[in-house]
Design an enzyme around this catalytic site. Structure first.
Site, short mmCIF file in Angstrom:
data_model
loop_
_atom_site.label_atom_id
_atom_site.label_comp_id
_atom_site.label_asym_id
_atom_site.label_seq_id
_atom_site.Cartn_x
_atom_site.Cartn_y
_atom_site.Cartn_z
N GLU A 256 0.86 -1.20 0.00
CA GLU A 256 0.00 0.00 0.00
C GLU A 256 0.88 1.23 0.00
O GLU A 256 1.89 1.28 0.71
CB GLU A 256 -0.89 0.09 1.25
N GLU A 304 -13.44 5.86 -0.29
CA GLU A 304 -14.24 4.93 0.51
C GLU A 304 -14.90 5.69 1.66
O GLU A 304 -14.30 5.92 2.70
CB GLU A 304 -13.36 3.79 1.02
N LYS A 307 -15.15 4.65 5.61
CA LYS A 307 -13.97 4.57 6.47
C LYS A 307 -13.94 5.74 7.44
O LYS A 307 -14.62 6.75 7.27
CB LYS A 307 -12.69 4.59 5.63
N GLU A 312 -8.96 9.00 5.78
CA GLU A 312 -8.93 7.66 5.20
C GLU A 312 -9.94 7.48 4.08
O GLU A 312 -9.85 6.53 3.30
CB GLU A 312 -9.18 6.60 6.29
#
Length: 359
Positions: A256, A304, A307, A312
């Site tokens: 990541e 997203e 999250k 995030e």
């Protein structure tokens, strides 16, 4: 605010001679995501031929069949203990989630836990890795699919200068035997590396250009090795820590890395675009202590919105409606050209979105 969006249609894409080993993480903690089939097509249409999937989602695995996309797939944290304590559970997991889809799905790595070391589940990581590896051996897949685990920056007690890299005592207890297992099975260590968080937490000491890979001159001189960016320094500190554990030649894959477009200090569309662009260009060189191609996975494919914290939620390359958040220019890493030194031509029409932002 975006002033306008210009659309440019190109009928020919020419990829540079050296295809970079770049993938993108497919996280699903968001509402209104496209179907798995649409997501796989989005990967392919953007020349993204490597994916990280955070668990064995059967709909995604079916959509990946015969796509040519190479897969890094996680064992979810909730399954670590059962796979660690039961070889039959590990066999069932491999048969259901890997062997059942092979070879139409090209699995590269199984990540047994994501940042489980150090922590309450750390004791289960290596036993689960061993059981999953044994199951792959039984299934005849161990030479194709490598078993590892993914670790984050918290495993390091020391990281500056990079040659002083060392794991914390808590992490070393587990990572030392894990590293030996990886060396014995010719598997890499998976590392989540985020210069963004180092910069955001230490912006008075770390320059933005160093974190974004925009520097051209040496920022850190560490013996014979010169560092122009924080990403290299972070990866080489892991290499140094591994050598302190007695493992000299263990490969590292960046499982990541990314930069948020909003929600935190230094988070912006411009900074995210700059970092990702530079990362894609940079990984083909490796790092000062480990030159050569470095495989890396960008977090992530989509914003997203489920999250937390806020930062995030904003690491995506695309919105859930598949609209790019900033222009993308991935090098074609198609399976048939992997590792070859030649130009890649595609007759597919590609849509390039140009975002113009007023000063």
């Amino acid at each position: 605010m975006i002033a306008f969006v210009a659309l440019l249609v190109s009928t020919l894409i020419i990829a540079p001679a050296s295809a970079q080993l770049i993938g993108v993480c497919y996280g699903m903690q968001a509402a209104n995501l496209p179907s798995p089939a649409e997501v796989v097509n989005l990967y392919r249409s953007n020349n993204i031929y490597r994916m990280r999937l955070y668990g064995p989602d059967q709909a995604v695995l079916q959509a990946l069949a015969n796509s040519g996309i190479r897969l890094l797939m996680d064992v979810p944290m909730t399954e670590l203990q059962s796979l660690a304590t039961s070889s039959s559970a590990a066999m069932d997991w491999v048969l259901s989630n890997v062997a059942a889809h092979w070879p139409s799905v090209t699995f590269r790595y199984i990540a047994v836990g994501n940042e489980a070391v150090p922590g309450d589940l750390a004791q289960h990581v290596l036993p689960a890795m061993r059981n999953v590896h044994s199951a792959l051996v039984t299934a005849g897949l161990a030479s194709h699919v490598k078993v590892s685990t993914s670790v984050g920056a918290e495993v390091l007690e020391s990281s500056f200068p990079p040659s002083a890299g060392a794991f914390s005592t808590d992490a070393s207890t587990f990572l030392s035997p894990i590293a030996a297992f990886l060396a014995n099975t010719s598997s890499p260590l998976l590392v989540n590396a985020y210069p963004y968080f180092v910069y955001a937490d230490n912006y008075a000491q770390v320059s933005l250009s160093y974190a974004l890979m925009n520097e051209t001159g040496t920022v850190v001189q560490d013996g014979e090795f010169a560092y122009t960016n924080l990403f290299d320094a972070m990866i080489d500190s892991v290499h140094a820590a591994l050598k302190r554990e007695g493992v000299q030649q263990l490969a590292v894959v960046v499982s990541e890395s990314g930069w948020p477009t909003a929600g935190g200090y230094g988070a912006s569309v411009l900074n995210a675009q700059t970092y990702i662009k530079n990362l894609i260009r940079h990984v083909g060189r490796g790092t000062p202590t480990s030159p050569g191609k470095l495989e890396a996975y960008i977090n992530g494919m989509f914003d997203e919105n489920l999250k937390s914290p806020e930062v995030e939620r904003n690491f995506g390359l695309f919105k859930p409606n598949m609209e790019p958040i900033y222009p993308l220019n991935f090098v074609g890493d198609r399976p048939e050209f992997d590792g070859q030194s030649e130009s890649i031509f595609s007759g597919n029409i590609r849509l390039i979105v140009s975002l113009h932002v007023p000063s």
